[in-house]
Write a protein that holds these residues in place. Sequence first.
Motif, PDB file in Angstrom:
ATOM      1  N   ILE A 193     -21.418  22.162 -10.042  1.00 15.04           N
ATOM      2  CA  ILE A 193     -20.722  20.929 -10.411  1.00 15.04           C
ATOM      3  C   ILE A 193     -19.257  21.279 -10.651  1.00 15.04           C
ATOM      4  N   ALA A 194     -18.353  20.481 -10.103  1.00 17.28           N
ATOM      5  CA  ALA A 194     -16.934  20.827 -10.124  1.00 17.28           C
ATOM      6  C   ALA A 194     -16.375  20.914 -11.539  1.00 17.28           C
ATOM      7  N   TYR A 195     -16.769  19.970 -12.413  1.00 15.94           N
ATOM      8  CA  TYR A 195     -16.285  19.935 -13.789  1.00 15.94           C
ATOM      9  C   TYR A 195     -17.466  19.695 -14.718  1.00 15.94           C
ATOM     10  N   PRO A 196     -17.321  19.970 -16.019  1.00 18.64           N
ATOM     11  CA  PRO A 196     -18.446  19.759 -16.942  1.00 18.64           C
ATOM     12  C   PRO A 196     -18.949  18.318 -16.908  1.00 18.64           C
ATOM     13  N   ALA A 197     -20.255  18.167 -16.793  1.00 15.71           N
ATOM     14  CA  ALA A 197     -20.859  16.828 -16.792  1.00 15.71           C
ATOM     15  C   ALA A 197     -21.143  16.397 -18.224  1.00 15.71           C
ATOM     16  N   ILE A 198     -20.781  15.170 -18.548  1.00 15.34           N
ATOM     17  CA  ILE A 198     -20.940  14.638 -19.911  1.00 15.34           C
ATOM     18  C   ILE A 198     -22.103  13.644 -19.879  1.00 15.34           C
ATOM     19  N   HIS A 199     -23.281  14.124 -19.496  1.00 15.44           N
ATOM     20  CA  HIS A 199     -24.424  13.253 -19.220  1.00 15.44           C
ATOM     21  C   HIS A 199     -24.703  12.249 -20.343  1.00 15.44           C
ATOM     22  N   ASP A 200     -24.981  12.765 -21.541  1.00 18.20           N
ATOM     23  CA  ASP A 200     -25.585  11.962 -22.605  1.00 18.20           C
ATOM     24  C   ASP A 200     -24.660  10.877 -23.151  1.00 18.20           C
ATOM     25  N   ALA A 201     -23.371  11.153 -23.150  1.00 13.83           N
ATOM     26  CA  ALA A 201     -22.424  10.195 -23.727  1.00 13.83           C
ATOM     27  C   ALA A 201     -22.369   8.889 -22.947  1.00 13.83           C
ATOM     28  N   VAL A 202     -22.813   8.910 -21.690  1.00 19.33           N
ATOM     29  CA  VAL A 202     -22.795   7.679 -20.898  1.00 19.33           C
ATOM     30  C   VAL A 202     -23.683   6.615 -21.541  1.00 19.33           C
ATOM     31  N   CYS A 203     -24.806   7.035 -22.122  1.00 17.72           N
ATOM     32  CA  CYS A 203     -25.711   6.069 -22.767  1.00 17.72           C
ATOM     33  C   CYS A 203     -25.016   5.356 -23.915  1.00 17.72           C
ATOM     34  N   VAL A 204     -24.275   6.104 -24.718  1.00 21.03           N
ATOM     35  CA  VAL A 204     -23.552   5.497 -25.840  1.00 21.03           C
ATOM     36  C   VAL A 204     -22.427   4.616 -25.322  1.00 21.03           C
ATOM     37  N   ALA A 205     -21.711   5.086 -24.305  1.00 18.28           N
ATOM     38  CA  ALA A 205     -20.619   4.292 -23.731  1.00 18.28           C
ATOM     39  C   ALA A 205     -21.127   2.949 -23.222  1.00 18.28           C
ATOM     40  N   ALA A 206     -22.330   2.945 -22.641  1.00 23.64           N
ATOM     41  CA  ALA A 206     -22.898   1.695 -22.114  1.00 23.64           C
ATOM     42  C   ALA A 206     -23.248   0.716 -23.212  1.00 23.64           C
ATOM     43  N   LEU A 207     -23.471   1.209 -24.415  1.00 24.94           N
ATOM     44  CA  LEU A 207     -23.736   0.322 -25.552  1.00 24.94           C
ATOM     45  C   LEU A 207     -22.439  -0.155 -26.198  1.00 24.94           C
ATOM     46  N   ILE A 208     -21.402   0.649 -26.114  1.00 23.77           N
ATOM     47  CA  ILE A 208     -20.092   0.216 -26.601  1.00 23.77           C
ATOM     48  C   ILE A 208     -19.570  -0.935 -25.736  1.00 23.77           C
ATOM     49  N   ASP A 209     -19.711  -0.768 -24.423  1.00 23.15           N
ATOM     50  CA  ASP A 209     -19.262  -1.796 -23.478  1.00 23.15           C
ATOM     51  C   ASP A 209     -20.189  -1.778 -22.266  1.00 23.15           C
ATOM     52  N   PRO A 210     -21.158  -2.689 -22.205  1.00 27.45           N
ATOM     53  CA  PRO A 210     -22.128  -2.681 -21.104  1.00 27.45           C
ATOM     54  C   PRO A 210     -21.495  -2.814 -19.722  1.00 27.45           C
ATOM     55  N   THR A 211     -20.293  -3.359 -19.633  1.00 27.18           N
ATOM     56  CA  THR A 211     -19.671  -3.524 -18.315  1.00 27.18           C
ATOM     57  C   THR A 211     -19.144  -2.219 -17.745  1.00 27.18           C
ATOM     58  N   ILE A 212     -19.241  -1.136 -18.507  1.00 26.44           N
ATOM     59  CA  ILE A 212     -18.778   0.159 -17.988  1.00 26.44           C
ATOM     60  C   ILE A 212     -19.729   0.699 -16.930  1.00 26.44           C
ATOM     61  N   LEU A 213     -20.956   0.166 -16.892  1.00 20.89           N
ATOM     62  CA  LEU A 213     -21.959   0.559 -15.908  1.00 20.89           C
ATOM     63  C   LEU A 213     -22.290  -0.606 -14.986  1.00 20.89           C
ATOM     64  N   THR A 214     -22.690  -0.293 -13.764  1.00 17.83           N
ATOM     65  CA  THR A 214     -23.450  -1.241 -12.963  1.00 17.83           C
ATOM     66  C   THR A 214     -24.875  -0.721 -12.889  1.00 17.83           C
ATOM     67  N   THR A 215     -25.841  -1.626 -12.874  1.00 16.04           N
ATOM     68  CA  THR A 215     -27.243  -1.241 -12.853  1.00 16.04           C
ATOM     69  C   THR A 215     -27.995  -2.052 -11.804  1.00 16.04           C
ATOM     70  N   GLU A 216     -29.159  -1.564 -11.441  1.00 13.47           N
ATOM     71  CA  GLU A 216     -30.058  -2.300 -10.556  1.00 13.47           C
ATOM     72  C   GLU A 216     -31.443  -2.318 -11.180  1.00 13.47           C
ATOM     73  N   LYS A 217     -32.151  -3.427 -11.011  1.00 18.56           N
ATOM     74  CA  LYS A 217     -33.489  -3.570 -11.570  1.00 18.56           C
ATOM     75  C   LYS A 217     -34.484  -2.763 -10.735  1.00 18.56           C
TER      76      LYS A 217
END
Length: 327
Positions: free
Chosen positions: A233-257
């Motif tokens: 991986i080119a740079y450190p991956a910040i996997h887990d923080a994405v879950c918190v970011a999505a709760l701070i602002d749900p529009t930061i992610l796109t999702t599919e059902k």
Amino acid sequence: MEKIILDCDPGHDDAIAILLAAANPAINLLGITTVSGNHNVDNTTRNALSTCTAYGIKVPVAKGSHGPIVAEQVLAIEIHGETGLDGPELPPASFDLDKRHAVDFIIDTVMEHEAKTVTLVPVGPWTNIALAIRKEPRIVERVKRVVGMGGAYTRGNITPTAEFNIYADAEAADVVFRANWDVTMVGLDLTQTQALATPDLQDRVRAIGGSISTFILDIWAFIATTHGGLLQIAYPAIHDAVCVAALIDPTILTTEKADIRVETSGRWTRGMTVCNFEKMGGMRHFGGTAAEQVDFRHSVAMTLDHPRFCDMIVDAVERLTRLKNSS
């Protein structure tokens, strides 16, 4: 304000998730629960306490499961080092553990709060969440939703088909996905390619200065060696923080059902998250039987707004630095 329980196995990216959850005013961090995963639960618990101390925060921390429900324990020491959080200086904890087991902490907290107000955020193996369901099934109808880091729909990182958190306790993940609640899967497909600590983000954190900035940069410096060398991986991956970011602002992610199932018995595919996407013309049944009829109630994270994600991390470092300097 989102009330959350962060269930984690610190872990370098877990430490960034704790940073966001503790610093952002959109999140009410009700507590941190720990589980074995990146290292054994003794180390992940110590790392959670040390991380909180480094940030100058104090929230309930409850020690959880020592290993998976059924399978043999798998750890990620080759990625996270001998402590589970190698790199930064880990200060001794400035406060004590909650006396409850993590499973009981989860149950008590969910049952004590108004229904549909507490979100569970598992970012290590999902053992504690599954055991909480088994011990008190009523939490399923009371939890607002589950936003978890784990799984993938295209790849693996511990086997060709399985992501580590799901593989480490596939039976637990199966219990969580089958429960009748909303689950958002933030998978490896997104986090390993889009949620990266780029040089620009690291420079912005460096410019803040102070002990918290140093702590974060030391995390990324260490994980860059294992991510680059072992995972390419080119740079450190910040996997887990994405879950918190999505709760701070749900529009930061796109999702599919999708309907997500976990493979628990495949010789080559154990731990695989099989995603049947509604948008992509998903099959009506798994295995062709009525008993396995699909229900497109899960969500799969597809894209991340990386610039806004970086802004959240920088803001969190700035906020906690100000608070720590003023105390």
